[in-house]
Write an enzyme that holds these catalytic residues in place. Structure first.
Site, PDB file in Angstrom:
ATOM      1  N   GLY A 159       0.846  -1.185   0.000  1.00 44.46           N
ATOM      2  CA  GLY A 159       0.000   0.000   0.000  1.00 44.46           C
ATOM      3  C   GLY A 159       0.882   1.236   0.000  1.00 44.46           C
ATOM      4  O   GLY A 159       1.981   1.215  -0.563  1.00 44.46           O
ATOM      5  N   CYS A 160       0.433   2.266   0.643  1.00 38.08           N
ATOM      6  CA  CYS A 160       1.181   3.525   0.681  1.00 38.08           C
ATOM      7  C   CYS A 160       2.612   3.291   1.168  1.00 38.08           C
ATOM      8  O   CYS A 160       2.837   2.800   2.270  1.00 38.08           O
ATOM      9  CB  CYS A 160       0.486   4.499   1.614  1.00 38.08           C
ATOM     10  SG  CYS A 160       1.384   6.037   1.857  1.00 38.08           S
ATOM     11  N   PHE A 161       3.574   3.672   0.347  1.00 38.22           N
ATOM     12  CA  PHE A 161       4.965   3.397   0.738  1.00 38.22           C
ATOM     13  C   PHE A 161       5.415   4.237   1.919  1.00 38.22           C
ATOM     14  O   PHE A 161       6.343   3.846   2.621  1.00 38.22           O
ATOM     15  CB  PHE A 161       5.946   3.489  -0.428  1.00 38.22           C
ATOM     16  CG  PHE A 161       5.856   4.694  -1.332  1.00 38.22           C
ATOM     17  CD1 PHE A 161       5.506   5.951  -0.904  1.00 38.22           C
ATOM     18  CD2 PHE A 161       6.153   4.538  -2.681  1.00 38.22           C
ATOM     19  CE1 PHE A 161       5.451   7.031  -1.751  1.00 38.22           C
ATOM     20  CE2 PHE A 161       6.108   5.619  -3.549  1.00 38.22           C
ATOM     21  CZ  PHE A 161       5.753   6.876  -3.075  1.00 38.22           C
ATOM     22  N   TRP A 162       4.771   5.353   2.184  1.00 37.69           N
ATOM     23  CA  TRP A 162       5.118   6.139   3.370  1.00 37.69           C
ATOM     24  C   TRP A 162       5.044   5.263   4.623  1.00 37.69           C
ATOM     25  O   TRP A 162       5.873   5.368   5.516  1.00 37.69           O
ATOM     26  CB  TRP A 162       4.156   7.288   3.589  1.00 37.69           C
ATOM     27  CG  TRP A 162       4.200   8.399   2.620  1.00 37.69           C
ATOM     28  CD1 TRP A 162       5.132   8.648   1.654  1.00 37.69           C
ATOM     29  CD2 TRP A 162       3.243   9.452   2.528  1.00 37.69           C
ATOM     30  NE1 TRP A 162       4.808   9.779   0.964  1.00 37.69           N
ATOM     31  CE2 TRP A 162       3.663  10.299   1.479  1.00 37.69           C
ATOM     32  CE3 TRP A 162       2.088   9.768   3.226  1.00 37.69           C
ATOM     33  CZ2 TRP A 162       2.946  11.437   1.114  1.00 37.69           C
ATOM     34  CZ3 TRP A 162       1.384  10.900   2.862  1.00 37.69           C
ATOM     35  CH2 TRP A 162       1.812  11.726   1.820  1.00 37.69           C
ATOM     36  N   CYS A 163       4.008   4.429   4.666  1.00 34.91           N
ATOM     37  CA  CYS A 163       3.753   3.623   5.864  1.00 34.91           C
ATOM     38  C   CYS A 163       4.627   2.381   5.946  1.00 34.91           C
ATOM     39  O   CYS A 163       4.645   1.716   6.979  1.00 34.91           O
ATOM     40  CB  CYS A 163       2.286   3.206   5.893  1.00 34.91           C
ATOM     41  SG  CYS A 163       1.165   4.616   6.001  1.00 34.91           S
TER      42      CYS A 163
END
Length: 179
Positions: free
Chosen positions: A13-17
């Site tokens: 999913g979101c690579f930030w996380c």
């Protein structure tokens, strides 16, 4: 004596996380946010988000397997995602936010398959584990403002973790491991 580092690539999913949980572990040399699995060379964030390039948002991890073996990376990966969701992750929907394990050699492939089977057999999830295990492809680093986002924008990162539903999901399904 030269260290023999290895690469691991995960879409969650979101690579930030996906950066912070790995970045905080011993034996992790580097974690890069980027794009992989698609058909466009050097895609931009806007292109990937359009779901027309076939790329996943992913992280590529350089690690020392003597300190933090690939099996432990797999365990940590599963604890960051909803492996039963084929349509994306939490608030983020679409192909670019789907999960995947990208293996770099046959040993990683076998370990990933074993790990997926063990998770499925554990009974932790009521629905089937749908995260695919795919051969690694060219990895394109994301734009600089995405790199280590949790350090650059800690308040926004924290709000996103909560608001997207990721933090609550992880606590609900994996909180027992944190005790």
């Amino acid at each position: 004596m030269d260290k023999q580092y290895q690469l691991a690539t995960f879409a969650g999913g979101c690579f930030w996380c996906m950066v912070k949980p790995f970045d905080e572990q011993p034996g992790i040399i580097n974690v890069i946010s980027g794009y992989t699995g698609g058909t466009v060379a050097n895609p931009t964030y806007q292109q990937v988000c359009s779901d027309t390039t076939g790329h996943y948002e992913a992280v590529q991890i350089t690690f020392d397997p003597e300190i933090f073996p690939y099996e432990k990376l797999l365990e940590l990966f599963w604890q960051q995602i909803d492996p039963t969701d084929p349509g994306g992750q939490f608030y983020d929907r679409g192909q670019s936010y789907q999960t995947a394990i990208f293996y770099h050699d046959e040993q990683q492939k076998q370990l990933a398959e074993d790990s997926k089977r063990a998770l499925a057999d554990s009974g932790r999830f009521k629905k089937p584990i749908v995260t695919p295990i795919l051969p690694a492809r060219t990895f394109y680093p994301a734009e600089e403002y995405h790199q280590h986002y949790y350090k650059k924008n800690p308040a926004h990162y924290e709000r996103y973790q909560i608001g997207s539903g990721r933090k609550g999901y992880i606590e609900e399904h994996w909180g027992d491991l944190k005790k």
